[in-house]
Scaffold this motif. Structure first.
Motif, PDB file in Angstrom:
ATOM      1  N   ALA A   1       0.833  -1.202   0.000  1.00 18.82           N
ATOM      2  CA  ALA A   1       0.000   0.000   0.000  1.00 18.82           C
ATOM      3  C   ALA A   1       0.868   1.253   0.000  1.00 18.82           C
ATOM      4  O   ALA A   1       0.615   2.204  -0.748  1.00 18.82           O
ATOM      5  N   ALA A   2       1.920   1.254   0.802  1.00 21.20           N
ATOM      6  CA  ALA A   2       2.828   2.404   0.854  1.00 21.20           C
ATOM      7  C   ALA A   2       3.534   2.595  -0.480  1.00 21.20           C
ATOM      8  O   ALA A   2       3.714   3.730  -0.949  1.00 21.20           O
ATOM      9  N   HIS A   3       3.916   1.504  -1.125  1.00 20.67           N
ATOM     10  CA  HIS A   3       4.577   1.578  -2.424  1.00 20.67           C
ATOM     11  C   HIS A   3       3.618   2.144  -3.487  1.00 20.67           C
ATOM     12  O   HIS A   3       4.015   2.990  -4.292  1.00 20.67           O
TER      13      HIS A   3
ATOM     14  N   ASP B   1       3.996   5.623  -5.580  1.00 24.46           N
ATOM     15  CA  ASP B   1       3.939   5.697  -7.048  1.00 24.46           C
ATOM     16  C   ASP B   1       2.941   6.753  -7.518  1.00 24.46           C
ATOM     17  O   ASP B   1       3.217   7.516  -8.437  1.00 24.46           O
ATOM     18  N   VAL B   2       1.780   6.778  -6.892  1.00 30.28           N
ATOM     19  CA  VAL B   2       0.757   7.760  -7.260  1.00 30.28           C
ATOM     20  C   VAL B   2       1.288   9.174  -7.025  1.00 30.28           C
ATOM     21  O   VAL B   2       1.153  10.047  -7.884  1.00 30.28           O
TER      22      VAL B   2
ATOM     23  N   GLU C   1       2.140  14.345  -8.262  1.00 26.99           N
ATOM     24  CA  GLU C   1       2.368  15.446  -7.339  1.00 26.99           C
ATOM     25  C   GLU C   1       2.830  16.725  -8.033  1.00 26.99           C
ATOM     26  O   GLU C   1       2.472  17.814  -7.627  1.00 26.99           O
ATOM     27  N   GLY C   2       3.605  16.635  -9.085  1.00 25.62           N
ATOM     28  CA  GLY C   2       4.085  17.827  -9.773  1.00 25.62           C
ATOM     29  C   GLY C   2       2.985  18.625 -10.445  1.00 25.62           C
ATOM     30  O   GLY C   2       3.157  19.793 -10.763  1.00 25.62           O
ATOM     31  N   ARG C   3       1.834  17.997 -10.655  1.00 26.15           N
ATOM     32  CA  ARG C   3       0.725  18.663 -11.350  1.00 26.15           C
ATOM     33  C   ARG C   3      -0.353  19.193 -10.416  1.00 26.15           C
ATOM     34  O   ARG C   3      -1.215  19.946 -10.850  1.00 26.15           O
TER      35      ARG C   3
ATOM     36  N   ALA D   1      -7.320   8.347  -3.414  1.00 27.05           N
ATOM     37  CA  ALA D   1      -6.730   8.415  -4.753  1.00 27.05           C
ATOM     38  C   ALA D   1      -7.521   7.567  -5.744  1.00 27.05           C
ATOM     39  O   ALA D   1      -7.712   7.966  -6.900  1.00 27.05           O
ATOM     40  N   TYR D   2      -7.994   6.415  -5.303  1.00 28.90           N
ATOM     41  CA  TYR D   2      -8.764   5.536  -6.185  1.00 28.90           C
ATOM     42  C   TYR D   2     -10.105   6.151  -6.598  1.00 28.90           C
ATOM     43  O   TYR D   2     -10.666   5.769  -7.616  1.00 28.90           O
TER      44      TYR D   2
END
Length: 131
Positions: free
Chosen positions: A52-54, A58-59, A64-66, A101-102
């Motif tokens: 879950a942390a991985h 990744d998400v 994050e930059g956007r 996020a989902y």
């Protein structure tokens, strides 16, 4: 066909996140599909802590930059969706954020406008003056 020297390049700064609501069709008339929401939450809960942390990492790396305050957006979306899925065991912070996020998706207004078939030029002029 005439080839042009025009190249379309994505602009990552011009996207937004919007809520994803699993619903049966038609979406305007139906509430959130609780079975689909439970299925998504169940998949997240079956992940071990490390996986879950991985996934969350990744998400964040991909998006994050956007978007600003992405973790807060995930938290808020998870709160909004709590009534849509059955109560589960206490969720840890990583699980809550991943569930949030989902239930979001990224959306580009320009892409939808660009690929909208209604922007294709009409084969003949349309007169609006009634003649």
């Amino acid at each position: 066909m005439n080839r042009q020297s025009l190249y379309l390049r994505p602009d990552p700064a011009r996207v937004v996140v919007r809520p994803f609501k699993p619903a049966t069709e038609p979406r305007d008339l139906n509430a959130t599909d609780k079975i689909r929401a439970d299925h998504i939450v169940g998949k997240v809960l079956r992940l071990d802590t490390e996986a879950a942390a991985h996934l969350l990492s990744d998400v964040l790396e991909n998006f994050e930059g956007r978007h600003r305050n992405l973790l807060n957006i995930f938290e808020t979306r998870a709160e909004e969706m709590e009534e849509a899925f059955s109560p589960h065991a206490e969720l840890n912070k990583t699980q809550r954020r991943l569930i949030g996020a989902y239930f979001l998706n990224e959306y580009s207004f320009e892409a939808s406008a660009l690929f909208n078939p209604s922007i294709v030029r009409t084969p003949r002029p349309v007169r609006l003056d009634g003649e």
